[in-house]
Scaffold this motif. Sequence first.
Motif, PDB file in Angstrom:
ATOM      1  N   ALA A  84       0.758  -1.312  -0.182  1.00  0.00           N
ATOM      2  CA  ALA A  84      -0.006   0.288  -0.194  1.00  0.00           C
ATOM      3  C   ALA A  84       0.879   1.591  -0.479  1.00  0.00           C
ATOM      4  N   ALA A  87       2.232   1.696  -3.213  1.00  0.00           N
ATOM      5  CA  ALA A  87       1.982   1.031  -4.565  1.00  0.00           C
ATOM      6  C   ALA A  87       1.018   3.015  -5.473  1.00  0.00           C
ATOM      7  N   GLY A  88       2.081   3.828  -5.066  1.00  0.00           N
ATOM      8  CA  GLY A  88       2.276   5.370  -6.337  1.00  0.00           C
ATOM      9  C   GLY A  88       3.255   4.922  -7.124  1.00  0.00           C
ATOM     10  N   GLU A  89       3.766   4.249  -6.160  1.00  0.00           N
ATOM     11  CA  GLU A  89       5.385   4.707  -7.178  1.00  0.00           C
ATOM     12  C   GLU A  89       5.463   3.157  -7.849  1.00  0.00           C
TER      13      GLU A  89
END
Length: 90
Positions: A84, A87-89
């Motif tokens: 989590a 997740a953005g990377e």
Amino acid sequence: MLFMVIETFRNQDGKAVYRRLRDKGRMVPEGVTFVSSWVSADLGRCFQVMECDDVALLQRWVTAWSDLVAFEIVPVTAGKDTAAALAGEL
């Protein structure tokens, strides 16, 4: 915070460790929570997950067992929490 505690039984003497556990319990100070444990097939090591917010409390617990056990303590995070966080990377 979670910690993986790798215990190596001194002199491969798992019986001494389990004898003390039977007689005195885990001897964890208030503020340290035992989560789970696994023991190697050769009875030479134990892998425990412990939870606490104050590392000094873990150090107090280690001191109570250091005559029978050598410790390696690694802060850990659940894999799902790491996924989590990343997740953005990804």
